[in-house]
Motif scaffolding. Structure first.
Motif, PDB file in Angstrom:
ATOM      1  N   ALA A 213       0.839  -1.195   0.000  1.00  0.00           N
ATOM      2  CA  ALA A 213       0.000   0.000   0.000  1.00  0.00           C
ATOM      3  C   ALA A 213       0.874   1.243   0.000  1.00  0.00           C
ATOM      4  CB  ALA A 213      -0.920  -0.001   1.219  1.00  0.00           C
ATOM      5  N   ARG A 214       0.271   2.368  -0.373  1.00  0.00           N
ATOM      6  CA  ARG A 214       1.012   3.624  -0.340  1.00  0.00           C
ATOM      7  C   ARG A 214       1.269   4.046   1.106  1.00  0.00           C
ATOM      8  NH1 ARG A 214      -2.687   7.305  -4.029  1.00  0.00           N
ATOM      9  NH2 ARG A 214      -4.282   5.968  -3.098  1.00  0.00           N
ATOM     10  N   PRO A 215       2.373   4.748   1.354  1.00  0.00           N
ATOM     11  CA  PRO A 215       2.755   5.061   2.737  1.00  0.00           C
ATOM     12  C   PRO A 215       1.721   5.874   3.495  1.00  0.00           C
ATOM     13  CG  PRO A 215       4.143   6.241   1.159  1.00  0.00           C
ATOM     14  CD  PRO A 215       3.392   5.205   0.388  1.00  0.00           C
ATOM     15  N   HIS A 216       1.041   6.807   2.811  1.00  0.00           N
ATOM     16  CA  HIS A 216       0.059   7.619   3.552  1.00  0.00           C
ATOM     17  C   HIS A 216      -1.146   6.779   3.964  1.00  0.00           C
ATOM     18  CE1 HIS A 216      -1.938   7.733  -0.377  1.00  0.00           C
ATOM     19  NE2 HIS A 216      -3.028   8.133   0.249  1.00  0.00           N
ATOM     20  N   LEU A 218      -1.011   3.555   4.776  1.00  0.00           N
ATOM     21  CA  LEU A 218      -0.564   2.774   5.927  1.00  0.00           C
ATOM     22  C   LEU A 218      -0.462   3.651   7.171  1.00  0.00           C
ATOM     23  CD1 LEU A 218       2.166   0.679   4.106  1.00  0.00           C
ATOM     24  CD2 LEU A 218       0.040  -0.217   5.071  1.00  0.00           C
ATOM     25  N   ALA A 219       0.002   4.889   6.987  1.00  0.00           N
ATOM     26  CA  ALA A 219       0.137   5.790   8.131  1.00  0.00           C
ATOM     27  C   ALA A 219      -1.216   6.066   8.775  1.00  0.00           C
ATOM     28  CB  ALA A 219       0.795   7.095   7.694  1.00  0.00           C
ATOM     29  N   ARG A 220      -2.268   6.144   7.973  1.00  0.00           N
ATOM     30  CA  ARG A 220      -3.615   6.361   8.531  1.00  0.00           C
ATOM     31  C   ARG A 220      -4.047   5.191   9.411  1.00  0.00           C
ATOM     32  NH1 ARG A 220      -5.199   8.323   3.284  1.00  0.00           N
ATOM     33  NH2 ARG A 220      -6.293   6.371   2.914  1.00  0.00           N
ATOM     34  N   LEU A 221      -3.445   4.029   9.188  1.00  0.00           N
ATOM     35  CA  LEU A 221      -3.751   2.842   9.989  1.00  0.00           C
ATOM     36  C   LEU A 221      -2.771   2.667  11.144  1.00  0.00           C
ATOM     37  CD1 LEU A 221      -4.461   0.436   7.005  1.00  0.00           C
ATOM     38  CD2 LEU A 221      -6.175   1.467   8.513  1.00  0.00           C
ATOM     39  N   GLY A 222      -1.910   3.658  11.345  1.00  0.00           N
ATOM     40  CA  GLY A 222      -0.934   3.579  12.423  1.00  0.00           C
ATOM     41  C   GLY A 222       0.325   2.821  12.059  1.00  0.00           C
ATOM     42  N   LEU A 223       0.531   2.562  10.770  1.00  0.00           N
ATOM     43  CA  LEU A 223       1.685   1.781  10.326  1.00  0.00           C
ATOM     44  C   LEU A 223       2.669   2.692   9.584  1.00  0.00           C
ATOM     45  CD1 LEU A 223      -0.157  -1.416   9.018  1.00  0.00           C
ATOM     46  CD2 LEU A 223       0.722  -0.941  11.308  1.00  0.00           C
TER      47      LEU A 223
END
Length: 321
Positions: A213-216, A218-223
Motif C-alpha cells: 500500500a502507499r505510505p500515507h 498505511l500511516a492512517r492505519l498507524g503503520l
C-alpha cells in the motif's frame, strides 16, 4: 520475449544464490498468473484488456481502467460528458495534449496512468546494521507482487504469515483461487485488524514486513515508519509501491501493466509501443523484492527496501538492452 526470459532467468539465479538453498524457479511460469488462464495476446491492449496504450500529441501513455472508480473519473480527467464512452473520451482528449500533461492531470486524480518509458531503474536502498537474525515474515500485501515476494521467501525456508483483515481481504483468493494457492499456499493465514494492537504486537516480533500500500494509507492505519521502527528497530520492511515509497511518487497509483509501460518494458512496432506480457511489473517486482530481502537478511541489515513496480520494470528493460 526471449531477452526478457533471459533476464528473468538471471534474476532467478541471483535469488537462488541469495537463498542459500535450492529453489525450483521457472522463468516462464514466474511471469504467468496461473497455468490454465487464457488471455488475449498482448498488443495495443494488455492481455487482460484493462490497460491500453494511448497516443498523445507528443508521446505515449498507458492507461488502466480496471476499477469502476477509475472509469468514473474519466470525465473529470478529460473534460468529457458524463455519459461519454470512457476510452473514446480519453482518445479524444489525448490527441490535443502531451503525454506529460495528460499524466500530470491523471496523477492528481489518483488514476493509474503513466507515460511510456518515464521511470528510471531502481536505486539501492540505504539499510542499517541490525542485531536480529531470526523471526517471521509478515505479509500484509495483496494481489500479485507482494504475495509473490512472500511466496519466494517461504520457498527459501522462512516462516511467512499472511495477515488479512476481514474488512480488507486479498481479492486474489476470490477472483483467481489457483493464483492464490501458488502465492499464498505455503503461508500461515491469520485474521487481524490492520490498525489493531494485535498486528502491531506481531510486527514487534517479526523480522520482515511486506506491504503493498502507499505510505500515507498505511500511516492512517498507524503503520508509519516512525512508529514501526520504534516498536521493532531491527525490522526489514519490504515496501512495494507503484512508483516509489518517498516523495511525490509515493502518492501515485499503478498496476502491473501501466507500470511495466512506465519502465519501458514494451516492444515497439512501427513506432507504436506494445505490451509484451501480462502485468509484467508485478512478478518482476515480487522476484526482485524477495532477492533484495534475502540479501539483506544474509547481511543482517534492517530498514526500508523501496521497490516499486515501475522502477523494477525499468531495471529489467535496461538489462535486456
Amino acid at each position: 520475449m526471449t531477452a526478457l526470459l533471459d533476464a528473468v532467468a538471471a534474476a532467478g539465479e541471483r535469488l537462488v544464490a541469495a537463498s542459500g538453498r535450492r529453489i525450483d524457479f521457472d522463468p516462464r511460469r514466474a511471469l504467468s498468473r496461473h497455468d490454465d488462464l487464457t488471455l488475449a495476446a498482448p498488443g495495443e491492449w494488455s492481455p487482460n484488456r484493462h490497460c491500453r496504450m494511448v497516443m498523445c500529441s507528443e508521446g505515449w501513455m498507458a492507461v488502466s481502467l480496471a476499477r469502476a472508480e477509475d472509469r468514473e473519473l474519466v470525465p473529470a480527467w478529460t473534460g468529457a460528458a458524463l455519459d461519454d464512452e470512457p476510452w473514446q473520451a480519453i482518445l479524444a482528449a489525448a490527441g490535443g495534449r502531451t503525454a506529460d500533461a495528460m499524466v500530470t492531470a491523471a496523477v492528481e486524480l489518483h488514476l493509474p496512468v503513466a507515460r511510456v518509458g518515464e521511470a528510471s531503474p531502481l536505486d539501492p536502498s540505504e539499510l542499517g546494521n541490525c542485531a536480529a537474525k531470526d523471526g517471521i515474515v509478515l505479509d500484509l500485501s495483496a494481489l500479485w507482487a507482494g504475495p509473490y515476494c512472500g511466496a519466494l521467501l517461504a520457498a527459501a525456508g522462512h516462516t511467512v504469515v499472511k495477515v488479512e483483515s476481514d474488512g480488507r481481504p486479498d481479492p486474489t483468493r476470490l477472483h483467481t483461487p489457483q493464483l492464490d494457492a501458488r502465492l499464498n499456499g505455503a503461508k500461515r493465514r491469520v485474521s487481524a485488524e490492520i490498525d489493531g494492537a494485535e498486528l502491531r504486537s506481531m510486527i514487534g516480533q517479526a523480522r520482515v514486513l511486506i506491504t503493498s500500500a502507499r505510505p500515507h494509507a498505511l500511516a492512517r492505519l498507524g503503520l508509519d515508519e516512525e512508529r514501526l521502527f520504534r516498536i521493532n528497530p531491527d525490522l526489514l520492511w519490504i515496501a512495494i509501491t507503484a512508483h516509489g515509497w518517498r516523495g511525490e511518487a509515493a502518492m501515485r497509483v499503478g498496476f502491473g501493466d501501466d507500470c511495466a509501460a512506465a519502465g519501458g518494458l514494451v516492444r515497439w512496432t512501427e513506432e507504436r509501443p506494445q505490451f509484451v506480457g501480462d502485468a509484467l511489473a508485478d512478478p518482476l517486482t515480487g522476484l526482485t523484492a524477495a532477492t533484495l530481502a534475502l540479501e539483506a537478511l544474509a547481511g543482517q541489515r534492517g530498514g526500508v527496501i523501496d521497490v516499486s513496480l515501475a522502477r523494477t520494470a525499468a531495471t529489467f528493460a535496461k538489462a535486456m538492452t
